[in-house]
Design a protein around this motif. Structure first.
Motif, mmCIF file in Angstrom:
data_model
loop_
_atom_site.group_PDB
_atom_site.id
_atom_site.type_symbol
_atom_site.label_atom_id
_atom_site.label_comp_id
_atom_site.label_asym_id
_atom_site.label_seq_id
_atom_site.Cartn_x
_atom_site.Cartn_y
_atom_site.Cartn_z
ATOM 1 N N PHE A 172 3.157 3.455 4.054
ATOM 2 C CA PHE A 172 2.492 1.954 4.824
ATOM 3 C C PHE A 172 3.579 0.944 4.931
ATOM 4 O O PHE A 172 4.740 1.228 4.882
ATOM 5 C CB PHE A 172 1.490 1.605 3.825
ATOM 6 C CG PHE A 172 0.266 2.458 3.411
ATOM 7 C CD1 PHE A 172 -0.873 2.335 4.435
ATOM 8 C CD2 PHE A 172 0.279 3.558 2.505
ATOM 9 C CE1 PHE A 172 -1.788 3.202 4.057
ATOM 10 C CE2 PHE A 172 -0.608 4.530 2.399
ATOM 11 C CZ PHE A 172 -1.840 4.270 3.300
ATOM 12 N N GLY A 173 3.121 -0.152 5.656
ATOM 13 C CA GLY A 173 4.133 -0.961 5.828
ATOM 14 C C GLY A 173 4.970 -1.627 4.529
ATOM 15 O O GLY A 173 4.616 -1.552 3.389
ATOM 16 N N GLU A 174 6.214 -2.172 4.906
ATOM 17 C CA GLU A 174 7.061 -2.722 3.730
ATOM 18 C C GLU A 174 6.126 -3.767 2.914
ATOM 19 O O GLU A 174 6.549 -4.084 1.824
ATOM 20 C CB GLU A 174 8.096 -3.175 4.235
ATOM 21 C CG GLU A 174 9.027 -1.758 4.774
ATOM 22 C CD GLU A 174 10.399 -2.320 5.169
ATOM 23 O OE1 GLU A 174 10.638 -3.464 5.028
ATOM 24 O OE2 GLU A 174 11.246 -1.507 5.608
ATOM 25 N N GLY A 175 5.538 -4.986 3.850
ATOM 26 C CA GLY A 175 4.985 -5.994 3.148
ATOM 27 C C GLY A 175 3.724 -5.734 2.320
ATOM 28 O O GLY A 175 3.168 -4.654 2.393
ATOM 29 N N GLU A 176 3.410 -6.851 1.594
ATOM 30 C CA GLU A 176 2.221 -6.829 0.884
ATOM 31 C C GLU A 176 0.959 -6.777 1.636
ATOM 32 O O GLU A 176 1.264 -7.590 2.892
ATOM 33 C CB GLU A 176 2.223 -7.944 -0.015
ATOM 34 C CG GLU A 176 0.937 -8.296 -0.950
ATOM 35 C CD GLU A 176 1.026 -9.470 -2.076
ATOM 36 O OE1 GLU A 176 -0.050 -9.643 -2.482
ATOM 37 O OE2 GLU A 176 1.780 -10.432 -1.779
ATOM 38 N N PHE A 177 -0.118 -6.298 1.247
ATOM 39 C CA PHE A 177 -1.287 -6.540 2.150
ATOM 40 C C PHE A 177 -2.459 -6.266 1.079
ATOM 41 O O PHE A 177 -2.349 -6.094 0.030
ATOM 42 C CB PHE A 177 -1.369 -5.264 3.169
ATOM 43 C CG PHE A 177 -1.401 -3.753 2.820
ATOM 44 C CD1 PHE A 177 -2.518 -3.111 2.560
ATOM 45 C CD2 PHE A 177 -0.105 -3.285 2.713
ATOM 46 C CE1 PHE A 177 -2.490 -1.780 1.942
ATOM 47 C CE2 PHE A 177 0.064 -1.936 2.233
ATOM 48 C CZ PHE A 177 -1.117 -1.367 2.193
ATOM 49 N N VAL A 178 -3.583 -6.687 1.825
ATOM 50 C CA VAL A 178 -4.887 -6.823 1.261
ATOM 51 C C VAL A 178 -5.923 -5.730 1.831
ATOM 52 O O VAL A 178 -6.028 -5.682 2.953
ATOM 53 C CB VAL A 178 -5.558 -8.303 1.021
ATOM 54 C CG1 VAL A 178 -6.669 -8.298 0.384
ATOM 55 C CG2 VAL A 178 -4.457 -9.026 0.679
ATOM 56 N N ILE A 179 -6.682 -5.145 0.890
ATOM 57 C CA ILE A 179 -7.823 -4.148 1.184
ATOM 58 C C ILE A 179 -9.007 -4.917 0.670
ATOM 59 O O ILE A 179 -9.185 -5.331 -0.299
ATOM 60 C CB ILE A 179 -7.593 -2.894 0.494
ATOM 61 C CG1 ILE A 179 -6.061 -2.224 1.012
ATOM 62 C CG2 ILE A 179 -8.607 -1.868 0.813
ATOM 63 C CD1 ILE A 179 -6.061 -1.640 2.614
#
Length: 232
Positions: free
Chosen positions: A137-144
């Motif tokens: 997945f992308g390198e940055g933090e994300f929210v689900i």
């Protein structure tokens, strides 16, 4: 004409599941020898036992397929949200490639908590799949976000590739404040006259920290509720 007894059939199915039986040139012979009553028509008895074993495997496969279908349907619905728009397609690809693994995760969640609703188990299994394959997945933090029927709306925080998560730090801080507040309240309840003032002051300070962290969590959640177009 005799047939394989029910006890013999169960034993035969167990033999079918053993690696050594599956590796023999003729598993049917093993089945017939295991059965309590050997049929006068071995071909028919073998067919019946083999069919029963095949049906058991098909039932297991059908269950796994059903769970994965539900998970994919959940992913493609408005119930699933992500701050990173690429997450859905990547996750769907992982699910399709590892169908049995996802089904096993869902079952494990419900074994851990038999009262857990199926949608909630699916949500936890999907998040676990993301974390196990974080580099895809992308390198940055994300929210689900998951909007479940019985457990309501849930936000899961996915740390960046280096394991850092501002959202998780906020959640951890809130939990620490809650624990400190509970401990201060217990200390105040058990206070003697000698330390009543000190425990009362400690409780007041702990409550202020807890209230502040609770407000921060609500504001943080409100941000994602709005971005995900969720209604309270």
């Amino acid at each position: 004409m005799t047939t394989i007894s029910s006890v013999g059939t169960v034993a035969a199915l167990l033999i079918l599941r053993r690696p050594e039986a599956n590796g023999t040139a003729n598993a049917a012979d093993t089945i017939l020898k295991t059965a309590n009553n050997v049929s006068a028509e071995p071909g028919k008895a073998t067919t019946q036992a083999t069919a029963a074993a095949a049906n058991a495997l098909l039932d297991k496969q059908a269950r796994s397929d059903a769970l994965v279908t539900l998970a994919v349907d959940f992913l493609e619905s408005d119930k699933f949200k992500s701050s990173d728009p690429d997450v859905k397609d990547t996750l769907k690809g992982l699910v399709e490639k590892n169908r049995e693994a996802l089904a096993a995760k869902i079952d494990a969640e419900r074994e851990r908590d038999p009262m857990m609703p199926l949608e909630t188990a699916i949500a936890h299994a999907l998040t676990a799949t993301i974390r196990e394959n974080r580099k895809q997945f992308g390198e940055g933090e994300f929210v689900i976000g998951y909007d479940t029927k019985l457990d309501g709306k849930m936000l899961h925080y996915i740390a960046d590739v280096e394991g850092k998560s501002g959202a998780q730090m906020l959640a951890d801080s809130h939990e620490a404040a809650r624990i400190a507040f509970d401990e201060a309240r217990q200390a105040r309840a058990e206070a003697t006259e000698a330390n009543l003032d000190a425990t009362s002051l400690a409780l007041l300070q702990a409550q202020r920290r807890y209230d502040k962290s609770s407000l921060a969590m609500r504001e943080w959640n409100d941000v994602w509720y709005k971005l995900f177009d969720w209604k309270d």
